[in-house]
Write an enzyme that holds these catalytic residues in place. Sequence first.
Site, PDB file in Angstrom:
ATOM      1  N   ASP A 294       1.059  -1.186  -0.164  1.00  0.00           N
ATOM      2  CA  ASP A 294       0.072  -0.133   0.024  1.00  0.00           C
ATOM      3  C   ASP A 294       1.178   1.284   0.022  1.00  0.00           C
ATOM      4  OD1 ASP A 294      -1.874   1.988   0.102  1.00  0.00           O
ATOM      5  OD2 ASP A 294      -3.189   0.320   1.682  1.00  0.00           O
TER       6      ASP A 294
HETATM    7  C1  BGC Z   1      -5.075   3.377   0.412  1.00  0.00           C
HETATM    8  C2  BGC Z   1      -5.669   2.009  -0.631  1.00  0.00           C
HETATM    9  C3  BGC Z   1      -5.618   2.651  -1.935  1.00  0.00           C
HETATM   10  C4  BGC Z   1      -3.767   3.235  -1.861  1.00  0.00           C
HETATM   11  C5  BGC Z   1      -3.291   4.301  -3.500  1.00  0.00           C
HETATM   12  C6  BGC Z   1      -3.621   4.215   0.466  1.00  0.00           C
HETATM   13  O1  BGC Z   1      -3.431   5.431   0.972  1.00  0.00           O
HETATM   14  O2  BGC Z   1      -4.941   2.825   1.199  1.00  0.00           O
HETATM   15  O3  BGC Z   1      -5.951   1.084  -0.407  1.00  0.00           O
HETATM   16  O4  BGC Z   1      -5.531   2.065  -3.311  1.00  0.00           O
HETATM   17  O5  BGC Z   1      -3.783   4.444  -1.610  1.00  0.00           O
HETATM   18  O6  BGC Z   1      -4.483   5.364  -3.951  1.00  0.00           O
END
Ligand code: BGC
Length: 769
Positions: A294
């Site tokens: 993530d």
């Molecule tokens: C979130 C994810 C997301 C990623 C990319 C993160 O902060 O937890 O769910 O896919 O950002 O945008």
Amino acid sequence: MKNYFSSQVLRKIVAVSVLAMPVTVAVAQTKSGDTKMDSFVSGLMTKMTLDEKIGQLNLVTSGRALTGSVVNKGVEESIKKGNIGGIFGVYGTDYISKAQDLAVKNSRLHIPLIFGLDVIHGHRTIFPIPLGMSATWDMGLIERSAKIAASEATGEGINWVFSPMVDIARDPRWGRISEGSGEDPYLGSQIAKAMVKGYQGTSMKNSDAVMACVKHFALYGGAEAGREYNTVDMSLIKMYQDYLPPYKAAVDAGAGSFMSSFNTINGVPATANQWLLTDVLRKQWGFKGFVVSDYTAVSELTAHGLGDLQTVSALALKAGLDMDMVAEGFLTTLKKSLKEGKVTQQEIDLACRRVLEAKYKLGLFDNPYKSINADVESKTELTETNRLAARETAEHSFVLLKNQGQILPLKKSGNIALIGPLADNHSEMLGTWVIAGDPNKSVSVIDGIKKVVGSNANILYARGSNFTDDSLLNARAWFFGMKQIRDTRPAQEMIDEAVETAKKADVVVAVVGESANMTGESASRSDINIPETQRDLLKALFKTGKPIVLVLFNGRPLTLTWENEHANAILDVWAPGTEAGNAVADVLFGNYNPAGKITATFPKNVGQVPIYYNHKNTGRPFDDKGPAKFKSDYIDVSNAPLFPFGYGLSYTTFNYSDVKLSKASLKGNETLTATVTVSNTGKLAGEEVVQLYVSDPVASISRSVKELKNFKKIMLQPGEQKEVSFNISTQDLKFYNTRLNYDWEPGQFIVEIGTNSSDVHSASVQWEK
Ligand code: BGC
């Protein structure tokens, strides 16, 4: 289709690579079962330098759609140098084709980039938020929504979506409960499969297909106290039984990629958790795709206390992480770690291979631009067909929580007062996690209602209140460039105006609840009431004595005890998406009879949280029948929720017969059939989600009081009745025991069928080995 990579680029690669003399190392061979892919990727990897291999593991965002606070710099140069494997947070044919040009025309090996985006509940045409979508219990609608999202996204060159989010959540304080399918592992698994199928289609090479990225692996929804990004400590039995099934279902459905979660799991952060990313995901479940972290989760391992960037990057790679999102830990430290013997060449190769395989599976080596096409963009996005699909899905997602005296559906006549901060609003219709959806193209509730009632009724309007006047909530819910449309008048003046409007009406429709920014990522709440300012408005409206219908916007179960006592009707519409107003109007005025059922328990108060239907019995169960002393309970509230899992009313009524079982006792692998007759006893045609639960009262471990095992959505005309049968096999009796063996134990089982998890008819059966 033109084989772009092999016809044009491969020749160049061979020529260039001879000149550049890359350090050729033995490439770890893996057998994927696709010999053509294996030999293509192996061939390509023999030409790659170590830097180029590490480059493939680097996922960056250049800041078009901000979903985190850190943005990568110098993206253009990095693409040309081969330091980037993919870009996310970008959309639009223009940007994507230019970036792809840089990679396939200007980088040494011309390896295409993969383009990711948070396409969560639609791309341009926005569907209900996932929690709402799950309330449809309709896998066909859910799969179609993912398919439409994929077709809109691929037209703009996106080939990878960060969805489905399959985290089980039992705590509505957690803001991200809105992004998932609620609390149940069985329903969550069905939805996970439907979403993966919808996104990936029959082949990821298809022009309208994208690769799914299942998130957040794992157990992110188990965060302590619903606090964002928080700790998860959980028994293995609970994990395997209640939290892991939807991720596993997504693997079984062929999901191409996974995203590791931010949280720790029993002490080890998911992003550096070898047990999780390798033992469970790959060895136990046979996952063949790649795992991305993530957002900055690799560098966050330092704050988790695992060491400096070099150390944590090596740990993550060794654990089984293949791609690093934004942190650039892999890019900046893996080479050094290799020299120092902290990671192996094989580990880098394996991660690189998995990323290249994903690109191969998507057909990017044949055509790096895939279906990118400005023409496609304008012709396939937000079409009338897509809008109709969004409208239908939204209608099916609404849950009728209360309908005293059958006040709904409303008549299309008389004076109707429309009041509340969400009544005449476009920006909040789409809900959380909308990157490319345009709020200006959404239908507001007032516009939808005016269209549906036409000149038959008189619509009066007053805003009544802002979302909240709480300064902390105001500051924390709307930050990071997010805008709130506030009315600058004093709260009392707005309430007075609303009361005057209500007095002129036959019925008041109060459109209240949470704004999009009060839910989703980084939007946990410790108080899950409708914000105080809106409560004040409702209190004033109730004093007018007019019948009140609440149309509730929310990204989580809210505590509605007070509203439930006062309102005549409550229609929960979540955040319905682009077609919000049309869908709300269709349901309010009876063009569609609501059939949604909640997929996360609504508590009476926040102190009951975590609350979920499939809890344990305990040694001193509370049953609400007698004096409660020395029971597992509270002294100030019963254990029962306000609305149980699976609950939702209809404009018609259904009657359930007793459960008939095909046999009273069974042996071994026989199949049991359980049947009920459901009758429509009301005056309108309607759908009903018939739910099957099984409980196992005696076992070697204490089991949940019941578990959902199946469901069927049926349509009944007034007066019509249907037999609904479920086949139950020993597969439905299995559970994880103390040795984590997944098996069933002989004895008595209770089969329950009903309209929600609390209101069931049951029958007992004996099942021996
Ligand atoms: C979130 C994810 C997301 C990623 C990319 C993160 O902060 O937890 O769910 O896919 O950002 O945008």
